[in-house]
Design an enzyme around this catalytic site. Structure first.
Site, PDB file in Angstrom:
ATOM      1  N   ASP A 135       0.797  -1.221   0.000  1.00 41.01           N
ATOM      2  CA  ASP A 135       0.000   0.000   0.000  1.00 41.01           C
ATOM      3  C   ASP A 135       0.837   1.283   0.000  1.00 41.01           C
ATOM      4  O   ASP A 135       0.362   2.329   0.392  1.00 41.01           O
ATOM      5  CB  ASP A 135      -0.949  -0.005   1.212  1.00 41.01           C
ATOM      6  CG  ASP A 135      -2.064   1.030   1.075  1.00 41.01           C
ATOM      7  OD1 ASP A 135      -2.429   1.351  -0.066  1.00 41.01           O
ATOM      8  OD2 ASP A 135      -2.540   1.519   2.112  1.00 41.01           O
ATOM      9  N   CYS A 189     -21.115 -11.464  -6.085  1.00 40.02           N
ATOM     10  CA  CYS A 189     -21.990 -10.557  -5.336  1.00 40.02           C
ATOM     11  C   CYS A 189     -23.467 -10.804  -5.644  1.00 40.02           C
ATOM     12  O   CYS A 189     -24.334 -10.486  -4.823  1.00 40.02           O
ATOM     13  CB  CYS A 189     -21.659  -9.100  -5.662  1.00 40.02           C
ATOM     14  SG  CYS A 189     -20.084  -8.533  -4.974  1.00 40.02           S
TER      15      CYS A 189
END
Length: 346
Positions: A135, A189
């Site tokens: 990150d 999903c």
């Protein structure tokens, strides 16, 4: 016959504390350049100028280190032990995102990545090269994680997995080794819209799309200066980040428990008192949040968030706390204080 290098690598990763380990190629994310270009062209990155400045690398991780042949993608769970949304009703308290209540994950994950990388060099032999990322570089971690089969980017644009849930930190080890890859994960999903519907600021223009300029995580962490007055009431008592879209995901029923004790909330970081936080000066802020990801936004931006929460609290007794900051040297803090006073005075 002994275990392969890949099998031993996965076993070592789990021993280090990672929750899962998969492998892909640096070029296995062909959809990223187009999605990133659209995101930037619509201005949805807000003040995060580095996304545009480094788009060529983030769009094609193979350019980041052309010699790399494999990407080892690691997931580490930080699943909370309590409901992150329970504190939203305690209006005189601040809500800090789960990931920031404990120690800074950048430090913990990077140390694990470096140990794993050193192990890999020792096992594979001289000539093996590695680079680790967590990150802090233009690496599309979520897209690589999906390419490696760890999960998929859900409608809330975060990574989630059938065996992990969505409370995970991601890290990667790029290497010159040509390791066997895993199958990419598809999207699961279905028709669920919980993450989209729960968002207080309607930050999702469509499923799988995020407008950071309306996202509370962006507003409280990345956005400098005053927040749009229309959005301030919608922020509630969230003073650093927002977990709503993560917290409602049904796949979290499969979330693995966090192994790292240091991800648990530090004393004072779970529902801290807003009045006490508003009194922090720069030295007090740095001392209180030493070793925490919160420290990087600085006292002024943090106290700005606290004052928005005070303005949303409905607690008349907090008006004096805000009033005392109306002449703060930082103009954004002073603006937030005046707004809070006006809100509490009706």
């Amino acid at each position: 016959m002994g275990l392969s290098l890949k099998d031993r690598l996965i076993a070592q990763a789990l021993d280090e504390g990672f929750s899962a380990c998969r492998i892909c190629r640096p070029w296995d994310v062909p959809e990223v350049p187009g999605r990133l270009a659209e995101f930037l062209s619509l201005g949805r990155h807000g003040q995060m100028s580095w996304l545009a400045e480094r788009a060529h690398w983030r769009g094609d991780p193979a350019l980041l280190w052309p010699e790399a042949r494999s990407v080892i993608v690691l997931a580490e769970s930080y699943t909370p032990q309590t409901d992150p949304m329970a504190g939203l009703s305690e209006r005189d308290r601040g809500v800090i995102s789960v990931y920031a209540q404990g120690a800074d994950y950048h430090d913990l994950v990077k140390k694990r990545l470096k140990r794993l990388a050193r192990w890999l060099i020792a096992e594979a032999g001289e000539g093996t090269e590695v680079k680790v990322f967590v990150d802090t570089a233009p690496v599309p971690e979520k897209a690589l994680a999906q390419a490696a089969g760890l999960g998929w980017q859900g409608k809330h644009t975060n990574l989630l997995g059938r065996e992990l849930g969505n409370w995970v930190f991601l890290g990667s080890v790029f290497t010159t080794l040509d390791l066997p890859v895993d199958a990419a994960e598809g999207e699961h999903c279905g028709s669920c819209r919980r993450c989209l519907d729960v968002c207080p600021t309607d930050a999702f223009p469509a499923p799988f799309q995020l407008d950071a300029r309306r996202c509370i995580s962006y507003l409280t962490i990345e956005h400098k200066g005053p927040v749009d007055e229309a959005l301030r009431p919608l922020m509630g008592n969230r003073i650093y980040g927002c977990d709503d879209c993560l917290a409602v995901c049904p796949w979290n029923k499969f979330a693995v428990a966090a192994k790292e004790m240091r991800y648990r909330p530090r004393e004072g970081n779970h529902l801290p008192d807003l009045a006490a936080l508003a009194l922090l000066d720069d030295a007090g802020f740095r001392e209180r949040f030493r070793g925490s990801p919160i420290k990087r936004i600085g006292r002024d931006r943090f106290v700005r968030n606290v004052l928005y929460a005070i303005g949303n609290s409905g607690e008349a007794r907090l008006a004096q706390v805000a009033r005392d900051l109306c002449d703060d040297p930082d103009p954004t803090v002073a603006d937030a204080a005046r707004w809070a006073v006006a809100r509490l005075q009706g």
